[in-house]
Design a protein around this motif. Structure first.
Motif, short mmCIF file in Angstrom:
data_model
loop_
_atom_site.label_atom_id
_atom_site.label_comp_id
_atom_site.label_asym_id
_atom_site.label_seq_id
_atom_site.Cartn_x
_atom_site.Cartn_y
_atom_site.Cartn_z
N VAL A 28 0.83 -1.20 0.00
CA VAL A 28 0.00 0.00 0.00
C VAL A 28 0.87 1.26 0.00
N LEU A 29 1.95 1.24 0.77
CA LEU A 29 2.85 2.41 0.78
C LEU A 29 3.50 2.61 -0.59
N LYS A 30 3.86 1.52 -1.25
CA LYS A 30 4.41 1.62 -2.59
C LYS A 30 3.39 2.23 -3.55
N LEU A 31 2.14 1.84 -3.40
CA LEU A 31 1.06 2.38 -4.21
C LEU A 31 0.90 3.88 -3.96
N VAL A 32 0.87 4.26 -2.69
CA VAL A 32 0.68 5.66 -2.32
C VAL A 32 1.83 6.52 -2.83
N ASP A 33 3.04 6.00 -2.80
CA ASP A 33 4.21 6.76 -3.23
C ASP A 33 4.40 6.77 -4.75
N SER A 34 3.62 6.01 -5.47
CA SER A 34 3.76 5.91 -6.92
C SER A 34 3.33 7.21 -7.59
N GLU A 35 4.05 7.58 -8.65
CA GLU A 35 3.68 8.77 -9.41
C GLU A 35 2.42 8.55 -10.23
N ASN A 36 2.18 7.31 -10.63
CA ASN A 36 1.03 7.00 -11.46
C ASN A 36 0.36 5.72 -10.93
N PRO A 37 -0.32 5.83 -9.79
CA PRO A 37 -0.91 4.63 -9.19
C PRO A 37 -2.09 4.12 -10.01
N PRO A 38 -2.31 2.81 -9.99
CA PRO A 38 -3.47 2.27 -10.71
C PRO A 38 -4.77 2.62 -9.98
N LEU A 39 -5.86 2.60 -10.71
CA LEU A 39 -7.15 2.84 -10.10
C LEU A 39 -7.51 1.71 -9.15
N ARG A 40 -7.09 0.49 -9.51
CA ARG A 40 -7.34 -0.67 -8.68
C ARG A 40 -6.06 -1.49 -8.57
N LEU A 41 -5.88 -2.15 -7.43
CA LEU A 41 -4.70 -2.97 -7.22
C LEU A 41 -5.13 -4.28 -6.56
N LEU A 42 -4.74 -5.38 -7.16
CA LEU A 42 -5.02 -6.68 -6.57
C LEU A 42 -3.92 -6.99 -5.56
N LEU A 43 -4.32 -7.39 -4.38
CA LEU A 43 -3.36 -7.69 -3.33
C LEU A 43 -3.36 -9.18 -3.03
N GLY A 44 -2.21 -9.78 -3.01
CA GLY A 44 -2.07 -11.19 -2.71
C GLY A 44 -2.00 -12.04 -3.98
N LYS A 45 -1.55 -13.26 -3.81
CA LYS A 45 -1.37 -14.17 -4.95
C LYS A 45 -2.66 -14.87 -5.35
N VAL A 46 -3.64 -14.90 -4.49
CA VAL A 46 -4.88 -15.62 -4.77
C VAL A 46 -5.79 -14.80 -5.69
N ALA A 47 -5.82 -13.51 -5.49
CA ALA A 47 -6.75 -12.65 -6.23
C ALA A 47 -6.47 -12.62 -7.73
N TYR A 48 -5.20 -12.49 -8.10
CA TYR A 48 -4.86 -12.28 -9.52
C TYR A 48 -5.38 -13.38 -10.43
N PRO A 49 -5.09 -14.65 -10.17
CA PRO A 49 -5.58 -15.69 -11.08
C PRO A 49 -7.11 -15.75 -11.16
N PHE A 50 -7.78 -15.50 -10.03
CA PHE A 50 -9.24 -15.51 -10.02
C PHE A 50 -9.79 -14.39 -10.89
N VAL A 51 -9.26 -13.19 -10.72
CA VAL A 51 -9.73 -12.05 -11.50
C VAL A 51 -9.38 -12.23 -12.98
N GLN A 52 -8.19 -12.74 -13.26
CA GLN A 52 -7.79 -12.97 -14.64
C GLN A 52 -8.75 -13.95 -15.32
N GLN A 53 -9.08 -15.03 -14.66
CA GLN A 53 -10.00 -16.03 -15.22
C GLN A 53 -11.38 -15.40 -15.46
N THR A 54 -11.84 -14.62 -14.51
CA THR A 54 -13.15 -13.98 -14.63
C THR A 54 -13.19 -13.03 -15.82
N TYR A 55 -12.15 -12.20 -15.97
CA TYR A 55 -12.15 -11.23 -17.06
C TYR A 55 -11.90 -11.88 -18.41
N GLU A 56 -11.15 -12.96 -18.45
CA GLU A 56 -10.98 -13.68 -19.72
C GLU A 56 -12.32 -14.24 -20.18
#
Length: 75
Positions: A28-56
């Protein structure tokens, strides 16, 4: 009935499934300090594959209906 569902669900939670909550702080601190933060950020290793499968799956459905979508433009 609830106990049966709960027991089944718990069989999928392996050690480390939820990760280390303290690791979220640095992310979260890395996100806050970013010059161009994303609108949304997936946190953890479990979320990414689930969201990727859903959006595919969504993309495949939208793509299958693209001709109808194009026709709706009218030009």
């Amino acid at each position: 009935m609830y106990e049966t569902v709960k027991a089944e669900l718990l069989t999928h939670f392996t050690p480390g499934f939820f990760g280390d909550p303290q690791a979220t702080t640095a992310a979260v601190l890395k996100l806050v300090d970013s010059e161009n933060p994303p609108l949304r950020l997936l946190l953890g290793k479990v979320a990414y594959p689930f969201v990727q499968q859903t959006y595919e799956a969504r993309w495949a459905e939208w793509n299958a209906w693209k001709p109808v979508s194009d026709d709706a433009h009218g030009l």
